[in-house]
Design a protein around this motif. Structure first.
Motif, PDB file in Angstrom:
ATOM      1  N   HIS A   1       6.481  -8.711   4.519  1.00  0.00           N
ATOM      2  CA  HIS A   1       4.756  -8.425   5.641  1.00  0.00           C
ATOM      3  C   HIS A   1       5.268  -7.233   6.280  1.00  0.00           C
ATOM      4  N   TYR A   2       4.495  -6.701   6.881  1.00  0.00           N
ATOM      5  CA  TYR A   2       4.129  -5.204   7.387  1.00  0.00           C
ATOM      6  C   TYR A   2       2.780  -4.891   7.844  1.00  0.00           C
ATOM      7  N   PRO A   3       2.440  -5.258   8.584  1.00  0.00           N
ATOM      8  CA  PRO A   3       1.227  -4.767   9.415  1.00  0.00           C
ATOM      9  C   PRO A   3       0.463  -3.710  10.292  1.00  0.00           C
ATOM     10  N   ASN A   4       2.061  -2.640  10.699  1.00  0.00           N
ATOM     11  CA  ASN A   4       2.415  -2.230  11.809  1.00  0.00           C
ATOM     12  C   ASN A   4       1.598  -1.216  10.883  1.00  0.00           C
ATOM     13  N   ALA A   5       1.622  -0.522   9.628  1.00  0.00           N
ATOM     14  CA  ALA A   5       1.182   0.741   9.272  1.00  0.00           C
ATOM     15  C   ALA A   5       0.881   0.755   8.469  1.00  0.00           C
ATOM     16  N   TRP A   6      -0.075   0.586   7.325  1.00  0.00           N
ATOM     17  CA  TRP A   6      -0.660   0.323   5.550  1.00  0.00           C
ATOM     18  C   TRP A   6      -2.176   1.288   5.465  1.00  0.00           C
ATOM     19  N   SER A   7      -2.298   0.817   4.475  1.00  0.00           N
ATOM     20  CA  SER A   7      -3.622   1.441   4.090  1.00  0.00           C
ATOM     21  C   SER A   7      -4.758   0.307   3.221  1.00  0.00           C
ATOM     22  N   THR A   8      -6.331   0.807   3.941  1.00  0.00           N
ATOM     23  CA  THR A   8      -7.110   0.190   2.823  1.00  0.00           C
ATOM     24  C   THR A   8      -8.128   1.748   2.332  1.00  0.00           C
ATOM     25  N   VAL A   9      -8.880   0.671   1.864  1.00  0.00           N
ATOM     26  CA  VAL A   9      -9.595   2.022   0.745  1.00  0.00           C
ATOM     27  C   VAL A   9     -11.096   1.605   0.642  1.00  0.00           C
ATOM     28  N   ILE A  10     -11.952   2.128   0.427  1.00  0.00           N
ATOM     29  CA  ILE A  10     -13.373   2.299   1.255  1.00  0.00           C
ATOM     30  C   ILE A  10     -14.235   3.310  -0.157  1.00  0.00           C
ATOM     31  N   ALA A  11     -15.119   3.664  -1.049  1.00  0.00           N
ATOM     32  CA  ALA A  11     -15.554   3.936  -1.783  1.00  0.00           C
ATOM     33  C   ALA A  11     -17.421   3.915  -2.245  1.00  0.00           C
ATOM     34  N   GLY A  12     -17.852   4.852  -3.138  1.00  0.00           N
ATOM     35  CA  GLY A  12     -18.772   4.308  -3.085  1.00  0.00           C
ATOM     36  C   GLY A  12     -20.007   5.002  -2.167  1.00  0.00           C
ATOM     37  N   GLY A  13     -21.211   4.259  -2.150  1.00  0.00           N
ATOM     38  CA  GLY A  13     -22.584   4.282  -1.267  1.00  0.00           C
ATOM     39  C   GLY A  13     -22.139   4.190   0.369  1.00  0.00           C
ATOM     40  N   GLY A  14     -22.220   5.472   1.088  1.00  0.00           N
ATOM     41  CA  GLY A  14     -22.570   5.369   2.822  1.00  0.00           C
ATOM     42  C   GLY A  14     -21.554   6.068   2.962  1.00  0.00           C
TER      43      GLY A  14
ATOM     44  N   THR B   1       0.978  -1.171   0.274  1.00  0.00           N
ATOM     45  CA  THR B   1      -0.083  -0.072   0.187  1.00  0.00           C
ATOM     46  C   THR B   1       1.002   1.429  -0.056  1.00  0.00           C
ATOM     47  N   ILE B   2       2.109   0.634   0.703  1.00  0.00           N
ATOM     48  CA  ILE B   2       3.038   1.920   0.119  1.00  0.00           C
ATOM     49  C   ILE B   2       2.982   3.021  -1.361  1.00  0.00           C
ATOM     50  N   ASP B   3       2.732   1.809  -2.054  1.00  0.00           N
ATOM     51  CA  ASP B   3       3.730   2.366  -3.284  1.00  0.00           C
ATOM     52  C   ASP B   3       2.048   2.093  -4.301  1.00  0.00           C
ATOM     53  N   LEU B   4       0.771   2.538  -3.676  1.00  0.00           N
ATOM     54  CA  LEU B   4      -0.489   2.366  -4.270  1.00  0.00           C
ATOM     55  C   LEU B   4      -1.141   3.717  -3.543  1.00  0.00           C
ATOM     56  N   TRP B   5      -1.196   3.709  -2.568  1.00  0.00           N
ATOM     57  CA  TRP B   5      -2.119   4.809  -1.594  1.00  0.00           C
ATOM     58  C   TRP B   5      -1.302   5.932  -0.416  1.00  0.00           C
ATOM     59  N   ASP B   6      -0.435   5.697  -0.282  1.00  0.00           N
ATOM     60  CA  ASP B   6      -0.062   6.457   0.454  1.00  0.00           C
ATOM     61  C   ASP B   6       1.820   6.268   0.539  1.00  0.00           C
ATOM     62  N   LEU B   7       2.216   6.960  -0.742  1.00  0.00           N
ATOM     63  CA  LEU B   7       3.542   6.628  -1.327  1.00  0.00           C
ATOM     64  C   LEU B   7       4.397   7.423  -0.794  1.00  0.00           C
ATOM     65  N   LYS B   8       5.824   7.941  -0.847  1.00  0.00           N
ATOM     66  CA  LYS B   8       6.671   8.789   0.466  1.00  0.00           C
ATOM     67  C   LYS B   8       7.764   8.723  -0.819  1.00  0.00           C
ATOM     68  N   PRO B   9       7.171  10.370  -1.571  1.00  0.00           N
ATOM     69  CA  PRO B   9       8.512  10.909  -2.744  1.00  0.00           C
ATOM     70  C   PRO B   9       9.215  11.628  -2.019  1.00  0.00           C
ATOM     71  N   GLY B  10      10.527  11.030  -2.560  1.00  0.00           N
ATOM     72  CA  GLY B  10      11.735  11.589  -1.947  1.00  0.00           C
ATOM     73  C   GLY B  10      12.576  11.008  -1.231  1.00  0.00           C
ATOM     74  N   HIS B  11      11.885   9.733  -0.315  1.00  0.00           N
ATOM     75  CA  HIS B  11      12.754   8.823   0.813  1.00  0.00           C
ATOM     76  C   HIS B  11      12.639   8.052   0.393  1.00  0.00           C
ATOM     77  N   GLU B  12      13.828   7.730   1.240  1.00  0.00           N
ATOM     78  CA  GLU B  12      14.835   6.077   0.495  1.00  0.00           C
ATOM     79  C   GLU B  12      13.844   4.944   0.129  1.00  0.00           C
ATOM     80  N   ASN B  13      12.914   5.033   1.167  1.00  0.00           N
ATOM     81  CA  ASN B  13      11.535   3.864   1.470  1.00  0.00           C
ATOM     82  C   ASN B  13      10.702   4.093  -0.038  1.00  0.00           C
ATOM     83  N   GLY B  14      10.697   5.136  -0.324  1.00  0.00           N
ATOM     84  CA  GLY B  14       9.555   5.167  -1.223  1.00  0.00           C
ATOM     85  C   GLY B  14       9.270   4.851  -2.440  1.00  0.00           C
ATOM     86  N   GLY B  15      10.808   4.694  -2.988  1.00  0.00           N
ATOM     87  CA  GLY B  15      10.285   4.052  -4.298  1.00  0.00           C
ATOM     88  C   GLY B  15      10.419   4.541  -6.043  1.00  0.00           C
TER      89      GLY B  15
END
Length: 433
Positions: free
Chosen positions: A354-367, A51-65
């Motif tokens: 694997h990394y469960p400590n800090a990541w992202s999910t997405v919710i969209a559409g109705g409600g 998710t760090i490469d999809l929804w929460d990018l870190k441009p300019g940081h060495e972890n950013g890719g």
């Protein structure tokens, strides 16, 4: 009927009317009849997406890719490899504060889909799909209320099941056992329901006689062994028979769709699975999940995520387009999630672990109140700094978007009432419309 009885009945009727019950009952009945049918589509990313490469990018940081950000909404930036989906940014809400503590595939999958850890107190917990089936499903529907498309259940079989809710809320599995996203297979055949048609050597009278015999055996069994399991088993068989004998099975025939429509979704298992999900929503199915696997990118993460992003982008954007065009987006909640995220630090094989400590999910559409990201991770992506969101908060948010009371209780297999989402859950209200 004597006069005294009539007076007594009249007094009761007056009391009911005076108490306001009559009006409340009438309003409840009216709301039930006029309330729009709600559906949920879960896009399940098997293996743990980066998710760090999809929804929460870190441009300019060495972890950013190497990936760049693009604007999906004034307050939301996402990966450059999701350009079609970015056009629907106003409908997307990213939960960037996910922190779930389970980095094992099986345990992480079970946690995200049930809100619980496996085997706790001997309780067989239901998956979110089964819970939605119970709360929003129609027991008289031709189609099952929970349909799972191309699931990859090898990590945690129980995480896909109905648990203590019983077989009537189990998913209809379509395209099971696709370990490589169906590559090289006949997708139209994979997405057909197995054994839906009557065998050619069995005529209609013989089939009807056999079904009658089956019902007689079920009734005899239930009489001598009464209980909820026997009733659930019989109900599940009745649902299967209803599907076989109805027109509902035609929804799985994707050849009825225009070639241009199928091309738009992508001629792959996930793309055609999302097209099938749209058709199922049109038929009123309350919960459908579609799986896209191969996200376990311990090596060559960026090449793999770019390819998977292309598959995801085309299918999800086409799904949003179609739902909107058909007036179904406002009543359909789309959820994107996997079992955990991946490490901000890039390993020697150009992968992420694997990394469960800090990541992202997405919710969209109705409600959902889209066009935003809620939660914030540190500059290096290793910790959540704002709005920590555990699995129970995530599930409570999904339920709230669907109009489900997540505090409601169901009786478990050990005789204890269990809440839909565990005590202490707090939905992310910022994303709820």
């Amino acid at each position: 009927m004597d006069r005294r009885h009539l007076l007594r009945v009249g007094a009761v009727s007056t009391a009911v009317s005076m108490s306001g019950w009559m009006g409340q009952l009438a309003r409840a009945a009216e709301e039930k009849n006029t309330k729009p049918k709600r559906s949920c589509i879960l896009l399940w990313m098997n293996g743990g997406p980066s998710t760090i490469d999809l929804w929460d990018l870190k441009p300019g940081h060495e972890n950013g890719g190497p990936y760049k950000e693009i604007e999906a909404a004034p307050a939301l930036k996402i990966s450059e490899h999701l350009p079609k989906l970015a056009k629907h940014g106003k409908n997307l809400a990213v939960l960037r504060g996910m922190s779930t503590k389970e980095g094992d595939h099986a345990r992480g999958t079970y946690l995200l889909r049930t809100g619980q850890l496996p085997g706790f107190a001997g309780i067989q917990y239901p998956s979110i799909g089964s819970l939605v089936s119970k709360e929003l499903g129609d027991p008289k529907s031709e189609l099952p209320n929970f349909i799972s498309i191309a699931p990859q259940r090898f990590f945690a079989m129980d995480a896909f099941g109905p648990g203590f809710l019983g077989p009537v809320h189990a998913p209809l599995i379509v395209g099971d056992g696709q370990f490589n996203n169906g590559q090289g297979g006949n997708i139209d055949q994979i997405l057909k329901v197995a054994d839906l048609d009557r065998p050619k050597n069995i005529d209609e009278p013989t089939s009807a006689a056999r079904l009658d015999m089956l019902r007689d055996m079920q009734e005899e069994f239930a009489t001598t062994r009464p209980g909820s399991m026997a009733k659930s088993h019989a109900a599940a068989y009745d649902r299967a028979i209803r599907l076989m004998q109805s027109e509902g099975g035609k929804v799985f025939d994707l050849t009825q769709e225009k070639n241009a429509t199928r091309d738009k979704y992508g001629r792959n298992l996930f793309g055609q699975g999302c097209l099938l999900a749209r058709r199922l929503v049109e038929k009123g199915v309350p919960f459908i999940e579609v799986t896209l696997g191969n996200w376990d990118t311990h090596g060559q993460n960026f090449d793999l995520v770019k390819g998977l992003s292309g598959t995801l982008d085309a299918a999800w954007a086409a799904l949003m387009d179609d739902l909107k065009d058909r007036g179904l987006l406002e009543t359909t909640t789309i959820v994107w999630a996997g079992e955990f995220g991946r490490t901000p630090k890039i390993n020697q094989g150009k992968g992420r672990d694997h990394y469960p400590n800090a990541w992202s999910t997405v919710i969209a559409g109705g409600g959902v109140k889209g066009g935003q990201a809620v939660g914030k991770t540190s500059k290096d992506g290793t910790t959540v700094e704002e709005r920590v969101t555990p699995a129970v908060d995530f599930l409570a948010t999904v339920c709230s978007a669907l109009g489900i009371d997540f505090e409601k209780q169901n009786m478990s297999n050990v005789g204890r009432p269990i809440r839909i989402v565990d005590k202490g859950a707090k939905p992310v209200t910022e994303v709820l419309a």
